[in-house]
Design a protein around this motif. Sequence first.
Motif, short mmCIF file in Angstrom:
data_model
loop_
_atom_site.label_atom_id
_atom_site.label_comp_id
_atom_site.label_asym_id
_atom_site.label_seq_id
_atom_site.Cartn_x
_atom_site.Cartn_y
_atom_site.Cartn_z
N PRO A 22 75.16 77.02 46.51
CA PRO A 22 74.33 77.60 47.69
C PRO A 22 73.46 76.77 48.25
CG PRO A 22 74.19 79.26 45.62
CD PRO A 22 75.16 77.90 45.23
N GLY A 23 72.98 77.11 49.26
CA GLY A 23 71.66 76.53 49.77
C GLY A 23 71.07 77.19 50.85
N LEU A 24 69.99 76.81 51.86
CA LEU A 24 69.33 77.55 52.60
C LEU A 24 70.48 77.70 53.71
CD1 LEU A 24 66.99 78.76 54.05
CD2 LEU A 24 66.57 76.41 54.92
N TRP A 25 71.38 76.80 54.14
CA TRP A 25 72.34 76.98 55.29
C TRP A 25 73.73 77.45 54.76
CZ3 TRP A 25 70.94 76.33 60.41
CH2 TRP A 25 69.78 75.57 60.66
N ARG A 26 73.81 77.23 53.56
CA ARG A 26 75.22 77.77 52.91
C ARG A 26 75.10 78.97 51.94
NH1 ARG A 26 76.06 73.67 50.27
NH2 ARG A 26 77.20 72.42 51.38
N ILE A 27 75.48 79.81 52.61
CA ILE A 27 75.45 81.27 51.97
C ILE A 27 76.88 81.41 51.27
CG2 ILE A 27 75.18 83.77 52.28
CD1 ILE A 27 73.19 83.16 54.69
N VAL A 28 76.78 81.49 50.13
CA VAL A 28 77.93 81.54 49.28
C VAL A 28 78.33 82.98 48.74
CG1 VAL A 28 79.07 80.93 47.27
CG2 VAL A 28 77.65 79.22 48.34
N ALA A 29 79.68 83.45 49.12
CA ALA A 29 80.01 84.71 48.73
C ALA A 29 79.98 85.00 47.02
CB ALA A 29 81.27 85.20 49.49
N ALA A 30 79.52 86.13 47.03
CA ALA A 30 79.61 86.64 45.53
C ALA A 30 80.10 88.21 45.44
CB ALA A 30 78.43 86.33 44.72
N ARG A 31 80.40 88.70 44.20
CA ARG A 31 80.88 89.89 44.01
C ARG A 31 79.74 90.69 44.69
NH1 ARG A 31 83.05 91.89 38.49
NH2 ARG A 31 84.87 90.88 39.38
N ASP A 32 78.32 90.59 44.54
CA ASP A 32 77.46 91.57 45.09
C ASP A 32 76.91 91.03 46.52
OD1 ASP A 32 76.21 89.00 44.22
OD2 ASP A 32 74.59 89.98 43.26
N GLY A 33 77.43 90.00 47.41
CA GLY A 33 77.20 89.93 48.56
C GLY A 33 76.81 88.34 48.54
N GLY A 34 76.25 87.95 49.57
CA GLY A 34 75.90 86.49 49.74
C GLY A 34 74.84 85.95 48.81
N ILE A 35 74.83 84.61 48.69
CA ILE A 35 73.66 83.97 48.12
C ILE A 35 73.14 82.89 49.00
CG2 ILE A 35 72.93 82.92 45.91
CD1 ILE A 35 75.58 84.01 44.52
N CYS A 36 71.88 83.19 49.25
CA CYS A 36 71.07 81.91 49.73
C CYS A 36 70.20 81.05 48.81
CB CYS A 36 70.49 82.66 51.08
SG CYS A 36 69.40 81.18 51.67
N ARG A 37 70.29 80.03 48.47
CA ARG A 37 69.19 79.20 47.85
C ARG A 37 68.16 78.60 48.52
NH1 ARG A 37 72.36 76.11 43.23
NH2 ARG A 37 72.55 78.09 42.58
N ILE A 38 66.86 78.45 48.17
CA ILE A 38 65.64 78.09 48.86
C ILE A 38 65.28 76.82 47.93
CG2 ILE A 38 63.80 78.66 49.81
CD1 ILE A 38 64.24 81.76 49.89
N LYS A 39 65.45 75.60 48.26
CA LYS A 39 65.15 74.55 47.57
C LYS A 39 63.47 74.47 47.60
CE LYS A 39 69.81 72.74 47.07
NZ LYS A 39 70.69 71.70 47.10
N LEU A 40 62.78 74.46 46.90
CA LEU A 40 61.39 74.35 46.97
C LEU A 40 61.04 73.00 46.62
CD1 LEU A 40 60.30 77.66 45.16
CD2 LEU A 40 60.49 77.32 47.72
N PRO A 41 60.13 72.32 47.42
CA PRO A 41 59.63 70.78 47.23
C PRO A 41 58.68 70.86 46.01
CG PRO A 41 58.45 71.94 48.93
CD PRO A 41 59.53 72.84 48.61
#
Length: 443
Positions: A22-41
């Motif tokens: 997952p990434g900020l722009w790539r919301i990945v499907a999971a059993r409990d819904g989408g996952i958005c990962r926020i990469k912090l500097p």
Amino acid sequence: MPESPLKPPHTPAVSPRPSACPGLWRIVAARDGGICRIKLPGGLLLAEQAEAVAEAAERFAGGVIEATNRANLQIRGIGDHHLALVGHLLDVGLGPREAAGDDVRNLMLSPLAGVDPAMLIDIRPLAGQILHLLETTPRLHELSAKFAVQLDAGESLAMLAHPHDLWLSALLLDRQVWLAFGLAGCPGDGATLGAVPLEQGVALVQAVLERFLDLATPEQTRMRQLLQTCPVQDFVEGLGLPIRRDSAVRQWRRVPATPRWLGVLAQREGSAFGVAPPLGRLTPAMLRGLARLAREAGDGSLRLTPWQSLVLPNFDPSLLAQAQAETKALGMINDVLQPLARISACTGSSGCAKGQSDTKADAQVIAGLLHHGAPASVHLSGCPRSCAVAHVAPATLLARAPGRYDLYFRDARLPGFGRLRASDLTPEEAGAMLDLPTEHLDD
């Protein structure tokens, strides 16, 4: 409140691949819904950004926020409002406005970079230059979203066990700061391949990444895969940089430390305060409470750590009692003696289709039986991928069925999780076996 307009031309979408990163722009499907990962500097999260993440989790998802093992955040249970979610996060500066530039922002620092008493230099300016290189160089956007770089300045609070495709570590040579480097490993145990002067750090990173892209096949997305077919010395010799490789460099090893990431932490000036959400899970209320505390008792910022915890730097020690009371009331861990400080767990079957058991719930049962040991010394994994921990824990419980686990103890002589100690354990049986000091886990 109106939804934030989405300014970039890209449209985020749920990835159809269950194993996609997952990434900020790539919301990945999971059993409990989408996952958005926020990469912090460098793990940095400003108080107003923390509040924005809390709001996003409530408005666009199920209210579950996770601290990751590479010092990032992710939101789980995302519904259909992907554009609004991404726009909301971009409005507070939580990512670049180009999707390709977000995927490659995998640069890990110490949570106390710039303030740690043991640091040789403040590594943050160099980190900023490397992040700019990654975000703005189209060629580097071809790298895998999992390709990762570590930058270490000798801090005492540093994760030295996570493997990275490229690591750089500060060392003193002839009273000058140089950067030692290695490939497909970590400063804690990786071979030092050479060193360059500090001012050549960006050039070294660019040379390594571009040479990787020149040599790797489409199937070789990580450095360890390329080095199976390309001798490491050939790779280094082809970088086109003057690299120091004498005995002083080749024999250098990063001095390990015993990191402490909870409670009061030493800084070069003043102190910091470390807290952890149980099992890496934050609620919006927790994040808002920490943002408020960062403003009142710190410098208005938080730093995520590779131990799925957070640090409030430049903390006012006169407000320690207040901070301890407030974080305890929020349900957070601020003491290494708390049983939940010793245990970590992946999402498990409640949120992941590959999970064989509800690891989060089972971890709560096990934690209630633990009274000895060091922080983060036991990990529950719902499947062999072990996504929630980037290195082998001293003890791993690998799920084999709902509520049943195999117990492994780490052994450097063995691959994978290490030595199988017991099979088909219930959480209660595992907790009873693991309630012993950490030094006895290898007995």
